[in-house]
Design an enzyme around this catalytic site. Structure first.
Site, mmCIF file in Angstrom:
data_model
loop_
_atom_site.group_PDB
_atom_site.id
_atom_site.type_symbol
_atom_site.label_atom_id
_atom_site.label_comp_id
_atom_site.label_asym_id
_atom_site.label_seq_id
_atom_site.Cartn_x
_atom_site.Cartn_y
_atom_site.Cartn_z
ATOM 1 N N ASP A 1 -0.164 -7.627 1.486
ATOM 2 C CA ASP A 1 0.382 -6.303 1.513
ATOM 3 C C ASP A 1 1.997 -6.194 1.581
ATOM 4 O OD1 ASP A 1 0.048 -3.381 1.415
ATOM 5 O OD2 ASP A 1 -0.143 -3.345 3.826
ATOM 6 N N HIS B 1 0.825 -1.350 0.008
ATOM 7 C CA HIS B 1 -0.204 0.106 0.160
ATOM 8 C C HIS B 1 0.676 1.363 0.109
ATOM 9 C CE1 HIS B 1 0.288 -0.151 4.592
ATOM 10 N NE2 HIS B 1 0.238 1.037 4.323
ATOM 11 N N SER C 1 4.760 2.507 7.559
ATOM 12 C CA SER C 1 4.437 1.291 6.796
ATOM 13 C C SER C 1 5.569 0.802 6.077
ATOM 14 C CB SER C 1 3.370 1.699 5.937
ATOM 15 O OG SER C 1 2.035 1.996 6.595
#
Length: 485
Positions: free
Chosen positions: A150, A120, A224
Site C-alpha cells: 500500500d 489506496h 492515509s
C-alpha cells in the site's frame, strides 16, 4: 480517504487511513513540555493529496426499470416508475455519475518534489493534485506503486527546492515512545496529533507483508499516507489503517514501518516498480500439536506445506514437511515473518537456511529467485488404487481417490491420496476441522494411497499424528492429538 480491509480486530473493521495521531497518555513524567518546535519543523513537508476518480454505477433492474423491488401494485412501484421515466437511464444503460474526489495525505522526501503516500489514496485516479501547507497546488505525476504494501510515490515540479523530511529507524523506536503525526483528517489539512507506539509487528491481514506499527493516535479519514515522526523529526511510519467499529478513531492505528517502506520507495524511485525475492514454497504455522508431532521443543518456524517445481526451494532440495527455523541469520519465530524476509532479499543472492528435518537441525543454501506474478503452487502426481474403510484412530470414514470421488467432491485431478468421506462427531478429525472432501496426502511425512495405510501409520503414532491435507487444491499440515480421542 478510507478503505475497509478484510478482517476485524475485536469486531472492529480495519479501515485504511493515512496518518497516525495518538491520544496523549496521562501526564507521564517524561512527556515533552511541548511538541510545538517539532511540529513547526516537520509540518511544511507534509502535504494534502486529492485524487479524481471516474465513477460509473450500472443500472439495476430488479423489476423492469426500477431500482428497488416492490409488490406489484404498490404505490411505491408507481412512484419510482415515474421517477425512472423522468430522470433514469433507459434499457438498463449505465448511469453516469459525477467524478468523485478522494482526499489523503503524504510527505515530501526530497527537495526535488518526490512525495510518498498510500497506494489506496491514488489507485485508479485520473488526476492527482498535491497541496502544500502554504496553499500552493501542483499536479502530480505517478512514479510507481506497490499495492502489496500500500505504498505509492509521486513527483511534483516546483520552481524552487521544497521542504522535505527523512526516514528514521522504526526498529529503534520502542513501545511507549512518543510520536507525532501530521495529516489531512476529514480534509481539514495540517492537523497535528501526538501519542505513543503501542506495539511492533502487528498483523492485520491487510496483505502478505504485514508488519505494522500500532499507535494510539486518532487516525481518521483523510489521514492515509501521512507520516508519523519520532521526536527527532524523522519519519518512522506511514499511516495506513485503523481498527474501528464506526469509521472513526478509537485509538488503534497502524503505520507501515520505515524499515519496510524506505527500500520499497527507493525501488519505486529508481525503477517505478518493486522486485521481490522468491523461494517457491507454500508455508503454514507450526502449532503446538504440529511441533509435538515433529519433535520440536516449541512451536516456532514456518512449516513447508508444498514446494513448487523448478523453484529455488526445489533446487535447494527443500522438502514438504521441513520447518524453516532461520533465514539468512534471522530467526523465524512465526510463519508470517518468512515471506517478508524472502521478499526483501535480492534475486540472485544466496541465503543459508536452518531447517528442522527428521528430528534434527540441518543447514541448506538456496539462491533466491525473482518473484513473478504467474508463479503458482506445485501440482501433485496422479492418484492410484481403490479401497474404503473406517479409521478408528482418526474418527473418520476414508476412501482411496477415484475419478468418481474427485468429481463428487470437486477434487483437482492432480491430487493423490486418501479422501475423507465422513467425519465422526467428537473424534480427533472433527476436533481439527477435517471435513468430507479433504484429501490425506501424507501421514507422519509418508505418502499414503489407501485407508489401511492411513490407519496403520496413525496407530503407530504415540501421542499425535501429523497429516498433510489437501483441501480444494491447497496443502496444509494438521496435527491430531490422539490422546484426546
Amino acid at each position: 480517504m478510507s478503505r475497509t480491509f478484510v478482517g476485524a480486530i475485536a469486531g472492529a473493521a480495519l479501515l485504511a487511513t493515512p496518518m497516525l495521531t495518538m491520544a496523549v497518555p496521562a501526564q507521564a513524567e517524561t512527556a515533552p513540555g511541548s511538541f510545538a518546535d517539532l511540529a513547526e519543523e516537520v509540518t511544511p513537508a507534509v502535504v494534502n493529496i486529492s485524487s479524481k476518480h471516474t465513477a460509473e454505477v450500472a443500472g439495476r433492474q430488479m423489476q423492469p426499470g426500477l431500482p428497488f423491488e416492490f409488490p406489484e401494485g404498490s404505490p411505491f412501484e408507481e412512484f419510482f416508475r415515474q421517477f425512472q421515466d423522468r430522470f433514469g437511464p433507459r434499457d438498463g444503460a449505465p448511469r453516469q455519475m459525477p467524478d468523485r474526489v478522494a482526499l489523503g495525505s503524504g510527505f515530501i522526501i526530497d527537495p526535488e518534489g518526490y512525495v510518498v503516500t498510500n497506494n489506496h489514496v491514488i489507485a485508479d485516479a485520473s488526476e492527482i493534485k498535491v497541496t502544500l501547507t502554504g496553499g500552493e497546488e501542483y499536479p502530480a505525476e505517478l512514479v510507481g506503486t506497490d499495492p502489496k504494501t500500500d505504498l505509492a510515490l509521486l513527483k511534483i515540479e516546483a520552481d524552487e527546492p521544497l521542504p522535505s523530511v527523512e526516514f528514521g529507524d522504526s526498529d529503534a523506536i520502542r513501545v511507549g515512545d512518543w510520536v507525532l503525526a501530521v495529516g489531512n483528517p476529514f480534509g481539514l489539512g495540517g492537523s497535528v496529533t501526538t501519542g505513543i507506539v503501542s506495539a511492533h509487528g502487528r498483523y492485520i491481514n491487510a496483505g502478505p507483508y504485514d508488519d505494522f506499527l500500532q499507535i494510539d493516535a486518532a487516525i481518521n479519514q483523510g489521514n492515509s499516507g501521512g507520516p508519523t515522526f519520532n521526536t527527532e523529526g524523522e519519519v518512522i511510519g506511514i499511516n495506513t489503517a485503523i481498527a474501528s467499529p464506526n469509521g472513526g478513531s478509537v485509538g488503534i492505528g497502524f503505520a507501515i514501518p520505515s524499515k519496510l517502506a524506505e527500500p520499497i520507495i527507493a525501488q519505486l524511485r529508481e525503477d517505478g516498480s518493486v522486485d521481490r525475492g522468491w523461494l517457491g514454497v507454500q508455508i503454514q504455522p507450526v502449532t503446538p500439536e504440529i511441533a509435538a508431532a515433529l519433535g520440536l521443543d516449541e512451536p516456532v518456524g514456518a512449516l513447508v506445506a508444498s514446494v513448487q517445481p523448478d523453484s529455488p526451494a526445489a533446487r535447494a532440495e527443500l522438502r514438504q514437511g521441513d520447518v524453516i527455523l532461520d533465514f539468512a541469520g534471522t530467526e523465524v519465530e512465526k510463519m508470517r515473518e518468512l515471506p517478508l524476509l524472502v521478499a526483501t532479499t535480492p534475486a540472485g543472492k544466496k541465503a543459508e537456511l536452518t531447517i528442522w528435518r527428521d528430528g534434527v537441525k540441518q543447514t541448506v543454501e538456496v539462491e533466491i529467485g525473482k518473484l513473478q506474478p504467474e508463479q503458482v503452487a506445485a501440482a501433485q502426481p496422479e492418484p492410484t488404487g481403490e479401497s474404503s474403510g473406517q479409521s478408528e484412530a482418526l474418527g473418520a470414514t476414508l476412501a482411496t481417490l477415484t475419478p468418481e470421488l474427485k468429481r463428487q467432491f470437486g477434487i483437482p485431478s492432480e491430487v493423490e491420496g486418501v479422501v475423507v468421506v465422513d467425519v465422526e462427531a467428537g473424534g480427533p478429525a472433527a476436533e481439527k476441522g477435517l471435513r468430507p472432501g479433504d484429501v490425506i496426502e501424507k501421514v507422519s511425512q509418508n505418502a499414503v494411497s489407501t485407508p489401511a495405510e492411513v490407519e496403520e501409520a496413525a496407530q503407530a503414532a504415540e501421542h499425535a499424528v501429523l497429516l498433510l491435507i489437501n483441501r480444494q487444491g491447497n496443502s496444509q499440515f494438521v496435527a491430531l492429538d490422539l490422546d484426546a480421542a
